[in-house]
Design an enzyme around this catalytic site. Structure first.
Site, PDB file in Angstrom:
ATOM      1  N   ASP A  20      -2.127 -12.821  -4.008  1.00 28.67           N
ATOM      2  CA  ASP A  20      -1.238 -13.059  -5.151  1.00 28.67           C
ATOM      3  C   ASP A  20      -0.839 -14.520  -5.362  1.00 28.67           C
ATOM      4  O   ASP A  20      -0.096 -14.828  -6.292  1.00 28.67           O
ATOM      5  CB  ASP A  20       0.025 -12.192  -5.011  1.00 28.67           C
ATOM      6  CG  ASP A  20       0.747 -12.412  -3.666  1.00 28.67           C
ATOM      7  OD1 ASP A  20       0.626 -13.515  -3.092  1.00 28.67           O
ATOM      8  OD2 ASP A  20       1.429 -11.475  -3.212  1.00 28.67           O
ATOM      9  N   PHE A  66       0.809  -1.215   0.000  1.00 31.18           N
ATOM     10  CA  PHE A  66       0.000   0.000   0.000  1.00 31.18           C
ATOM     11  C   PHE A  66       0.846   1.271   0.000  1.00 31.18           C
ATOM     12  O   PHE A  66       0.421   2.301  -0.472  1.00 31.18           O
ATOM     13  CB  PHE A  66      -0.907   0.021   1.229  1.00 31.18           C
ATOM     14  CG  PHE A  66      -2.221  -0.644   0.971  1.00 31.18           C
ATOM     15  CD1 PHE A  66      -2.726  -0.733  -0.313  1.00 31.18           C
ATOM     16  CD2 PHE A  66      -2.967  -1.172   2.015  1.00 31.18           C
ATOM     17  CE1 PHE A  66      -3.939  -1.339  -0.566  1.00 31.18           C
ATOM     18  CE2 PHE A  66      -4.183  -1.782   1.788  1.00 31.18           C
ATOM     19  CZ  PHE A  66      -4.666  -1.871   0.497  1.00 31.18           C
ATOM     20  N   ARG A  67       2.056   1.142   0.566  1.00 31.03           N
ATOM     21  CA  ARG A  67       2.847   2.352   0.757  1.00 31.03           C
ATOM     22  C   ARG A  67       3.803   2.665  -0.381  1.00 31.03           C
ATOM     23  O   ARG A  67       4.279   3.793  -0.482  1.00 31.03           O
ATOM     24  CB  ARG A  67       3.671   2.208   2.042  1.00 31.03           C
ATOM     25  CG  ARG A  67       2.818   2.365   3.253  1.00 31.03           C
ATOM     26  CD  ARG A  67       3.273   1.385   4.317  1.00 31.03           C
ATOM     27  NE  ARG A  67       2.172   1.101   5.228  1.00 31.03           N
ATOM     28  CZ  ARG A  67       1.970   1.753   6.340  1.00 31.03           C
ATOM     29  NH1 ARG A  67       2.783   2.686   6.706  1.00 31.03           N
ATOM     30  NH2 ARG A  67       0.946   1.476   7.107  1.00 31.03           N
ATOM     31  N   SER A 103       1.146  -4.462   7.950  1.00 28.25           N
ATOM     32  CA  SER A 103       1.017  -3.308   8.844  1.00 28.25           C
ATOM     33  C   SER A 103      -0.013  -3.600   9.933  1.00 28.25           C
ATOM     34  O   SER A 103      -0.208  -2.799  10.838  1.00 28.25           O
ATOM     35  CB  SER A 103       0.587  -2.076   8.042  1.00 28.25           C
ATOM     36  OG  SER A 103      -0.654  -2.320   7.412  1.00 28.25           O
ATOM     37  N   CYS A 127     -19.167 -14.594 -11.646  1.00 30.05           N
ATOM     38  CA  CYS A 127     -20.131 -13.720 -12.321  1.00 30.05           C
ATOM     39  C   CYS A 127     -21.166 -13.236 -11.315  1.00 30.05           C
ATOM     40  O   CYS A 127     -21.749 -14.032 -10.577  1.00 30.05           O
ATOM     41  CB  CYS A 127     -20.803 -14.492 -13.448  1.00 30.05           C
ATOM     42  SG  CYS A 127     -22.165 -13.579 -14.188  1.00 30.05           S
ATOM     43  N   HIS A 161      -8.126 -13.009   2.378  1.00 31.02           N
ATOM     44  CA  HIS A 161      -8.844 -12.037   1.539  1.00 31.02           C
ATOM     45  C   HIS A 161      -9.108 -12.570   0.132  1.00 31.02           C
ATOM     46  O   HIS A 161      -9.315 -11.794  -0.797  1.00 31.02           O
ATOM     47  CB  HIS A 161      -8.061 -10.724   1.460  1.00 31.02           C
ATOM     48  CG  HIS A 161      -7.987  -9.996   2.767  1.00 31.02           C
ATOM     49  ND1 HIS A 161      -7.023  -9.061   3.060  1.00 31.02           N
ATOM     50  CD2 HIS A 161      -8.769 -10.072   3.869  1.00 31.02           C
ATOM     51  CE1 HIS A 161      -7.214  -8.594   4.292  1.00 31.02           C
ATOM     52  NE2 HIS A 161      -8.268  -9.205   4.805  1.00 31.02           N
TER      53      HIS A 161
HETATM   54  P1  NAD Z   1       0.381  -2.950   3.999  1.00 33.95           P
HETATM   55  O1  NAD Z   1       0.745  -2.417   2.632  1.00 33.95           O
HETATM   56  O2  NAD Z   1      -0.566  -2.198   4.842  1.00 33.95           O
HETATM   57  O3  NAD Z   1       1.708  -3.161   4.845  1.00 33.95           O
HETATM   58  C1  NAD Z   1       2.842  -3.801   4.305  1.00 33.95           C
HETATM   59  C2  NAD Z   1       3.875  -3.870   5.408  1.00 33.95           C
HETATM   60  O4  NAD Z   1       4.979  -4.601   4.916  1.00 33.95           O
HETATM   61  C3  NAD Z   1       4.399  -2.494   5.847  1.00 33.95           C
HETATM   62  O5  NAD Z   1       4.338  -2.451   7.260  1.00 33.95           O
HETATM   63  C4  NAD Z   1       5.836  -2.461   5.322  1.00 33.95           C
HETATM   64  O6  NAD Z   1       6.713  -1.812   6.231  1.00 33.95           O
HETATM   65  C5  NAD Z   1       6.175  -3.935   5.250  1.00 33.95           C
HETATM   66  N1  NAD Z   1       7.155  -4.276   4.211  1.00 33.95           N
HETATM   67  C6  NAD Z   1       7.240  -3.822   2.944  1.00 33.95           C
HETATM   68  N2  NAD Z   1       8.230  -4.421   2.267  1.00 33.95           N
HETATM   69  C7  NAD Z   1       8.814  -5.282   3.157  1.00 33.95           C
HETATM   70  C8  NAD Z   1       9.910  -6.192   3.067  1.00 33.95           C
HETATM   71  N3  NAD Z   1      10.609  -6.346   1.936  1.00 33.95           N
HETATM   72  N4  NAD Z   1      10.219  -6.916   4.167  1.00 33.95           N
HETATM   73  C9  NAD Z   1       9.538  -6.776   5.321  1.00 33.95           C
HETATM   74  N5  NAD Z   1       8.498  -5.923   5.464  1.00 33.95           N
HETATM   75  C10 NAD Z   1       8.131  -5.188   4.384  1.00 33.95           C
HETATM   76  O7  NAD Z   1      -0.097  -4.466   3.715  1.00 33.95           O
HETATM   77  P2  NAD Z   1      -1.095  -5.415   4.518  1.00 33.95           P
HETATM   78  O8  NAD Z   1      -0.879  -5.272   5.983  1.00 33.95           O
HETATM   79  O9  NAD Z   1      -0.988  -6.747   3.876  1.00 33.95           O
HETATM   80  O10 NAD Z   1      -2.536  -4.817   4.205  1.00 33.95           O
HETATM   81  C11 NAD Z   1      -2.823  -4.460   2.879  1.00 33.95           C
HETATM   82  C12 NAD Z   1      -4.096  -5.100   2.307  1.00 33.95           C
HETATM   83  O11 NAD Z   1      -4.056  -4.982   0.873  1.00 33.95           O
HETATM   84  C13 NAD Z   1      -4.226  -6.554   2.580  1.00 33.95           C
HETATM   85  O12 NAD Z   1      -5.549  -6.742   2.873  1.00 33.95           O
HETATM   86  C14 NAD Z   1      -3.900  -7.263   1.262  1.00 33.95           C
HETATM   87  O13 NAD Z   1      -4.927  -8.178   0.960  1.00 33.95           O
HETATM   88  C15 NAD Z   1      -3.975  -6.201   0.192  1.00 33.95           C
HETATM   89  N6  NAD Z   1      -2.782  -6.182  -0.687  1.00 33.95           N
HETATM   90  C16 NAD Z   1      -2.320  -7.380  -1.181  1.00 33.95           C
HETATM   91  C17 NAD Z   1      -1.180  -7.406  -1.968  1.00 33.95           C
HETATM   92  C18 NAD Z   1      -0.698  -8.747  -2.476  1.00 33.95           C
HETATM   93  O14 NAD Z   1      -1.494  -9.681  -2.646  1.00 33.95           O
HETATM   94  N7  NAD Z   1       0.625  -8.916  -2.703  1.00 33.95           N
HETATM   95  C19 NAD Z   1      -0.506  -6.226  -2.286  1.00 33.95           C
HETATM   96  C20 NAD Z   1      -1.029  -4.991  -1.767  1.00 33.95           C
HETATM   97  C21 NAD Z   1      -2.171  -5.000  -0.962  1.00 33.95           C
HETATM   98 ZN    ZN Z   2     -22.770 -15.013 -15.848  1.00 27.60          ZN
END
Ligand code: NAD
Ligand code: ZN
Length: 245
Positions: free
Chosen positions: A103, A35-36, A189, A126, A118
């Site tokens: 993912d 997200f960040r 996070s 559909c 999630h």
């Molecule tokens: P978040 O983006 O809120 O937080 C990610 C955390 O990971 C942060 O605290 C960051 O400091 C840390 N981080 C980033 N890179 C890192 C690394 N290399 N090593 C260690 N730490 C690292 O993500 P969240 O808490 O999973 O919540 C986000 C929501 O969005 C979830 O519900 C998720 O389903 C969805 N989402 C999923 C994906 C995916 O499937 N890959 C990607 C983005 C968002």
């Molecule tokens: Zn259909």
């Protein structure tokens, strides 16, 4: 780092039931922005505006622009951290994973007992005839892609922000969480409810928390903090566990 790694390895090895809770941060090293991340998907598409079912139904064409980009992560490859996580399960160091990621990278990395809290982008349903299609059946040229059966709107099988977690997923998580005495909280996070409640539940069960994150998230609730990148830290943990077994 040396001391926390030793302590984290000790907690994992001495626990009766350790599991992992993972989030977007475990996949950034596979090229998927969290997200960040600057310039990432979420800095261009506000998740509050684009990530809700009501927005999707109101303006499917607009939300599908975001979804089209989101499902392109289906091509990403697991990183070293995902692979070691799978090895830890095989060696009985952890019993399973609850991931917030959509993912599929834990499965691709070889993990078996994974709860995709999630949902995942592996399939779409559909909204009209309720048929479920694999991602591979999707006509990616047309946005939004129509249902091959009834032409209605297709929605990826991921949980939007204004949706409930499916009951069977809640139940599976409850089963996996039962008796957990060590939780490896990696790359999340811990800000999205209800997944954010799992660390406290483990503490309430008398367990310990290993926080693996680039930045502080759980504060004093973490028993051990590993403040470094996912893959590198998992490699250090793997080595520490190998050297002392
Ligand atoms: P978040 O983006 O809120 O937080 C990610 C955390 O990971 C942060 O605290 C960051 O400091 C840390 N981080 C980033 N890179 C890192 C690394 N290399 N090593 C260690 N730490 C690292 O993500 P969240 O808490 O999973 O919540 C986000 C929501 O969005 C979830 O519900 C998720 O389903 C969805 N989402 C999923 C994906 C995916 O499937 N890959 C990607 C983005 C968002
Ligand atoms: Zn259909």
């Amino acid at each position: 780092m040396d001391v926390p790694i030793k302590e984290a390895a000790r907690l994992l090895k001495s626990s009766k039931k350790a599991i992992a809770l993972t989030g977007a941060g475990v996949s950034t090293e596979s090229g998927i922005p969290d997200f960040r991340s600057q310039g990432g998907l979420w800095s261009r598409f506000d998740p509050v505006k684009y990530g809700t079912l009501s927005a999707f139904k109101r303006n499917p064409v607009e939300v599908w622009k975001m979804l089209a980009e989101l499902i392109s992560i289906a091509d990403a490859r697991p990183n070293q951290g995902h692979l070691i996580m799978a090895e830890f399960e095989q060696k009985n160091i952890i019993k399973g994973i609850i991931t917030q990621n959509i993912d599929m990278l834990h499965f691709k990395g070889g993990s078996k007992n994974v709860i995709e809290f999630h949902g995942a982008i592996s399939s779409l349903t559909c909204l009209g005839c309720k048929t479920q299609f694999p991602l591979s059946a999707l006509d990616k040229k047309t946005i939004p892609p129509p249902c091959p059966h009834c032409q209605s709107l297709l929605k990826p099988d991921v949980v939007f922000f204004d949706e409930q977690i499916p009951e069977e997923v809640i139940e599976k998580s409850r089963d996996l969480m039962r008796g957990v005495d060590c939780l490896l909280v990696a790359g999340t996070s811990c800000s999205v409810m209800p997944a954010s409640f799992f660390p406290q539940q483990v503490l309430d069960q008398g367990g310990t928390i290993i926080e693996l994150n680039l930045e502080p998230t759980l504060g004093h609730r973490a028993t051990v903090v590993l403040r470094a990148g996912f893959s590198k830290t998992m490699q250090l943990l793997q080595k520490e566990i190998e050297d002392h077994t």
